[in-house]
Design a protein around this motif. Sequence first.
Motif, mmCIF file in Angstrom:
data_model
loop_
_atom_site.group_PDB
_atom_site.id
_atom_site.type_symbol
_atom_site.label_atom_id
_atom_site.label_comp_id
_atom_site.label_asym_id
_atom_site.label_seq_id
_atom_site.Cartn_x
_atom_site.Cartn_y
_atom_site.Cartn_z
ATOM 1 N N ALA A 1 0.836 -1.205 0.000
ATOM 2 C CA ALA A 1 0.000 0.000 0.000
ATOM 3 C C ALA A 1 0.865 1.248 0.000
ATOM 4 O O ALA A 1 0.599 2.212 -0.748
ATOM 5 N N SER A 2 1.916 1.244 0.795
ATOM 6 C CA SER A 2 2.736 2.463 0.814
ATOM 7 C C SER A 2 3.483 2.599 -0.513
ATOM 8 O O SER A 2 3.719 3.714 -0.985
ATOM 9 N N GLY A 3 3.787 1.472 -1.142
ATOM 10 C CA GLY A 3 4.379 1.548 -2.471
ATOM 11 C C GLY A 3 3.417 2.174 -3.469
ATOM 12 O O GLY A 3 3.810 2.992 -4.315
ATOM 13 N N MET A 4 2.147 1.824 -3.353
ATOM 14 C CA MET A 4 1.172 2.371 -4.297
ATOM 15 C C MET A 4 0.994 3.868 -4.075
ATOM 16 O O MET A 4 0.840 4.630 -5.028
ATOM 17 N N ARG A 5 1.023 4.289 -2.847
ATOM 18 C CA ARG A 5 0.943 5.725 -2.601
ATOM 19 C C ARG A 5 2.113 6.444 -3.272
ATOM 20 O O ARG A 5 1.973 7.513 -3.849
ATOM 21 N N LEU A 6 3.293 5.838 -3.174
ATOM 22 C CA LEU A 6 4.488 6.491 -3.710
ATOM 23 C C LEU A 6 4.533 6.434 -5.239
ATOM 24 O O LEU A 6 5.294 7.181 -5.878
ATOM 25 N N ALA A 7 3.725 5.542 -5.798
ATOM 26 C CA ALA A 7 3.789 5.386 -7.255
ATOM 27 C C ALA A 7 3.339 6.640 -7.999
ATOM 28 O O ALA A 7 3.621 6.789 -9.187
ATOM 29 N N GLY A 8 2.662 7.528 -7.306
ATOM 30 C CA GLY A 8 2.208 8.745 -7.971
ATOM 31 C C GLY A 8 3.105 9.956 -7.711
ATOM 32 O O GLY A 8 2.837 11.049 -8.207
ATOM 33 N N ALA A 9 4.136 9.770 -6.959
ATOM 34 C CA ALA A 9 4.982 10.900 -6.560
ATOM 35 C C ALA A 9 5.690 11.518 -7.768
ATOM 36 O O ALA A 9 5.969 10.835 -8.766
ATOM 37 N N ALA A 10 5.977 12.779 -7.666
ATOM 38 C CA ALA A 10 6.607 13.497 -8.777
ATOM 39 C C ALA A 10 8.038 13.015 -9.005
ATOM 40 O O ALA A 10 8.425 12.663 -10.125
ATOM 41 N N ASP A 11 8.803 12.953 -7.942
ATOM 42 C CA ASP A 11 10.215 12.555 -8.065
ATOM 43 C C ASP A 11 10.318 11.044 -7.955
ATOM 44 O O ASP A 11 10.271 10.476 -6.855
ATOM 45 N N SER A 12 10.457 10.397 -9.082
ATOM 46 C CA SER A 12 10.379 8.942 -9.061
ATOM 47 C C SER A 12 11.574 8.295 -8.360
ATOM 48 O O SER A 12 11.439 7.239 -7.744
ATOM 49 N N ALA A 13 12.733 8.906 -8.436
ATOM 50 C CA ALA A 13 13.893 8.336 -7.749
ATOM 51 C C ALA A 13 13.729 8.480 -6.248
ATOM 52 O O ALA A 13 13.994 7.548 -5.473
ATOM 53 N N ALA A 14 13.277 9.658 -5.817
ATOM 54 C CA ALA A 14 13.057 9.864 -4.387
ATOM 55 C C ALA A 14 11.999 8.898 -3.872
ATOM 56 O O ALA A 14 12.100 8.368 -2.758
ATOM 57 N N ALA A 15 10.974 8.670 -4.717
ATOM 58 C CA ALA A 15 9.920 7.742 -4.305
ATOM 59 C C ALA A 15 10.486 6.335 -4.124
ATOM 60 O O ALA A 15 10.192 5.645 -3.139
ATOM 61 N N LEU A 16 11.310 5.946 -5.048
ATOM 62 C CA LEU A 16 11.906 4.607 -4.937
ATOM 63 C C LEU A 16 12.760 4.492 -3.678
ATOM 64 O O LEU A 16 12.689 3.505 -2.943
ATOM 65 N N LEU B 1 4.002 -7.364 -3.860
ATOM 66 C CA LEU B 1 5.155 -6.511 -3.585
ATOM 67 C C LEU B 1 5.984 -6.331 -4.852
ATOM 68 O O LEU B 1 6.385 -5.204 -5.208
ATOM 69 N N CYS B 2 6.222 -7.435 -5.531
ATOM 70 C CA CYS B 2 7.027 -7.344 -6.744
ATOM 71 C C CYS B 2 6.380 -6.411 -7.771
ATOM 72 O O CYS B 2 7.060 -5.616 -8.428
ATOM 73 N N GLU B 3 5.072 -6.532 -7.883
ATOM 74 C CA GLU B 3 4.397 -5.690 -8.866
ATOM 75 C C GLU B 3 4.579 -4.207 -8.579
ATOM 76 O O GLU B 3 4.931 -3.420 -9.456
ATOM 77 N N GLU C 1 8.004 -3.114 -9.170
ATOM 78 C CA GLU C 1 8.223 -3.017 -10.610
ATOM 79 C C GLU C 1 7.746 -1.646 -11.117
ATOM 80 O O GLU C 1 8.445 -0.946 -11.866
ATOM 81 N N THR C 2 6.571 -1.279 -10.702
ATOM 82 C CA THR C 2 6.031 0.017 -11.113
ATOM 83 C C THR C 2 6.957 1.164 -10.716
ATOM 84 O O THR C 2 7.326 2.026 -11.531
ATOM 85 N N LEU C 3 7.329 1.168 -9.452
ATOM 86 C CA LEU C 3 8.190 2.247 -8.950
ATOM 87 C C LEU C 3 9.508 2.281 -9.725
ATOM 88 O O LEU C 3 10.030 3.341 -10.074
ATOM 89 N N THR C 4 10.046 1.111 -9.948
ATOM 90 C CA THR C 4 11.338 1.024 -10.611
ATOM 91 C C THR C 4 11.235 1.463 -12.076
ATOM 92 O O THR C 4 12.093 2.203 -12.590
ATOM 93 N N ASP C 5 10.194 1.016 -12.709
ATOM 94 C CA ASP C 5 10.008 1.393 -14.120
ATOM 95 C C ASP C 5 9.945 2.913 -14.262
ATOM 96 O O ASP C 5 10.567 3.499 -15.151
ATOM 97 N N ARG C 6 9.191 3.526 -13.384
ATOM 98 C CA ARG C 6 9.072 4.980 -13.472
ATOM 99 C C ARG C 6 10.442 5.643 -13.328
ATOM 100 O O ARG C 6 10.809 6.536 -14.108
ATOM 101 N N ALA C 7 11.181 5.184 -12.337
ATOM 102 C CA ALA C 7 12.488 5.810 -12.110
ATOM 103 C C ALA C 7 13.422 5.532 -13.291
ATOM 104 O O ALA C 7 14.197 6.405 -13.708
#
Lengths: 210, 210, 210, 210
Positions: free
Chosen positions: C76-91, C129-131, C134-140
């Motif tokens: 859930a916290s990963g999903m919240r971060l998936a929308g963040a502007a700074d994708s590296a910071a989110a990761l 978790l992997c999914e 994956e999303t967070l990483t792809d964005r970054a």
Amino acid sequence: MTSSSAARPPRSDAVRNRQLLLRAAAEAFAEQGTEVTIAEIAQRAGIAKGTVFRHFATKDDLVAAIMGEMLDNLVASGMRLAGAADSAAALLEFMTTGIELLARDRALCEVVGRPSLQHPAVRAGIDRLCEVVETLTDRARRAGAIRQDITGQDIVLLLGGVHQTAAPLADVQPQLWRRYLGLTFDGIRAQPAQPLPHPPPCRFEEAGIH
Amino acid sequence: MTSSSAARPPRSDAVRNRQLLLRAAAEAFAEQGTEVTIAEIAQRAGIAKGTVFRHFATKDDLVAAIMGEMLDNLVASGMRLAGAADSAAALLEFMTTGIELLARDRALCEVVGRPSLQHPAVRAGIDRLCEVVETLTDRARRAGAIRQDITGQDIVLLLGGVHQTAAPLADVQPQLWRRYLGLTFDGIRAQPAQPLPHPPPCRFEEAGIH
Amino acid sequence: MTSSSAARPPRSDAVRNRQLLLRAAAEAFAEQGTEVTIAEIAQRAGIAKGTVFRHFATKDDLVAAIMGEMLDNLVASGMRLAGAADSAAALLEFMTTGIELLARDRALCEVVGRPSLQHPAVRAGIDRLCEVVETLTDRARRAGAIRQDITGQDIVLLLGGVHQTAAPLADVQPQLWRRYLGLTFDGIRAQPAQPLPHPPPCRFEEAGIH
Amino acid sequence: MTSSSAARPPRSDAVRNRQLLLRAAAEAFAEQGTEVTIAEIAQRAGIAKGTVFRHFATKDDLVAAIMGEMLDNLVASGMRLAGAADSAAALLEFMTTGIELLARDRALCEVVGRPSLQHPAVRAGIDRLCEVVETLTDRARRAGAIRQDITGQDIVLLLGGVHQTAAPLADVQPQLWRRYLGLTFDGIRAQPAQPLPHPPPCRFEEAGIH
DNA sequence: CATGAATGAGGATTCATTCAT
DNA sequence: CATGAATGAATCCTCATTCAT
């Protein structure tokens, strides 16, 4: 029986090892009772475990040999005392010697405390012990120095009993058994206040202990 | 003092198993001493080994529970006798009861024979035993019914000693201990022929047994 | 499906017990790992062992439930971060959150360290978790903020790895993992000094972990 | 330095059994970790359980012997590398060797992952490991080949961490750790993008691990 | 003969899980 | 539903005794 099959005298190192073993085992049994392990005895003797079993086929045989010798020594001192002039003093001295032995040797206590479970060699030693005690007791009884209703078997049993009375405090008061020997011997010597409430003990032999 | 949050009564099957266990263990310890295995106790009780450990966390705890209860019973009978008119007879009766107990229970003999090694619960039982014996002995001594130089600790030790005297023949003459109790009690009652050769035993507590 | 056979809502005490159990188990697993006994968990929860097994048929099921929920929170916290502007910071923030969780929970470490042995419910959690990773990483990666050759599966694995690096000193320096997260993230962000010596990890699913 | 009293050489069968035991135990520990039972080790070695205990008094001693030897081998290879011309390459090669070892041995992972709980012999091995790693790291640092803020203790910890990163997929991609070693070593070699967020780890010794 | 290595039958204890109350 | 008692397989370790060297 040709000469080639004649028993050869034991090798000198074997004799020496046997001595080392007997001494170490005696010490170990005295300190820790028969529960001491063969491994510890062998180590104390500086020999290998296998050598223990070469000299004594089983642990019980070893116990019996050591205990037998202690009993024989005790018997010997009883026989020396059998000729003493003061038969009551002789009996007291014998009991003193016997209890001293028990006080120093945990394994001996186990062995005289449960004669029915013992190895034949130990039972034989106890038999000889009984005989000499019988002699000492008879002399004292005939001399009128002790109660008429006390038998040799009573005395044998009392050795263990007097020792056991003091045993729980042996570490703190190692001579305490002398107190109970004194008390008991007073009772043995005294003219009976009243008849004993139970007939004399049967001999171990009659007890089917053999 | 009832309460809605009161612990519910123990389950009937658990109570029953606990009884079976205590009975089986008491029997097994009486017959074979504390060396009897948990496996045998469990089998005698008809329960699983695990169940034994559910009721008593270790074998020592089980031994202590059984021995503690025996000691408590003995103490209780001592307290009943503490009010008796004839203080010497009371002391004799108490000793009779105690030795009877020892004669029937090998584990109890081990326990009173080596108090220094025991579980706290057993030591506490022995303490209580010492106290009540002290009371009984003091009364008899003050009444002039026994030797002045006999202490309660003497009596406690003599329980084990008198029992042990007869123990080797226990299978054949199970009442033989009465003979030695008689002999010993004669000695305790008698006016001293001569002073005892050793001062009284120290109390277990002073002996660092605690 | 008559109304009488309709699932009845759980009793309120059952709900409460379940809460107590989950809380106690979570604590116990966190502190001691999955080796903690059911007995201890039940005691901490103030309920009986049997009640544990009413709610979860096996210990593994209980582990899975607790671990599953932790993983879900992390997802859930990963999903919240998936929308963040700074994708590296989110990761980075996500990794921080994940490792913090591992640092506080011994059982979670066991579970993510050996996914192939796990309960289906845990594996499902790890999948989710992997999914999200994956999303967070792809964005970054698409943002060019991290190396192009880093996958989501790399990041998942690195959570456990970074935590483990610091784990041996966790008692003394509980924040030490931040050092290695910093070091690792530098490596992830940096332009590659040279190609990695091994292709990316396969996904757990491809690994036959399912 | 020969002597007539010199201990005779170990018996060939004993040597052979010891080899069988060590090999079987090493294999079993490698595959299943330290939780493998003595019974299984004995069976694999084709010897009796008692024989295991003849060679190693406790299971912990056996674990320590095997782990100690692995650590010693690793230390030895570190010492060989300590003289290499290219200090950064030497450090990398050492890490490669160490992680290869971890990848093959579950018990070694347990042991280096929880040094505070270990047998003295293992801790001594870990100490020696730390020393040699310190040497290798100092050389590389002084040569300017790695970041100035990396210590030997960092490297020791990273061995376990890098291995753990890849461990969950070890069955499927047994060489995957090389990827994370590459990534990490890039980070170690690179000029720091930014200061690390946490000071260096304390040494195990300072951590009260001894 | 001596050695000491190997054996293997036990013994106490733990714990997940089942089930009677 | 909750309880907690019962189960029994599993584990480490000991030690008298046997036997290969």
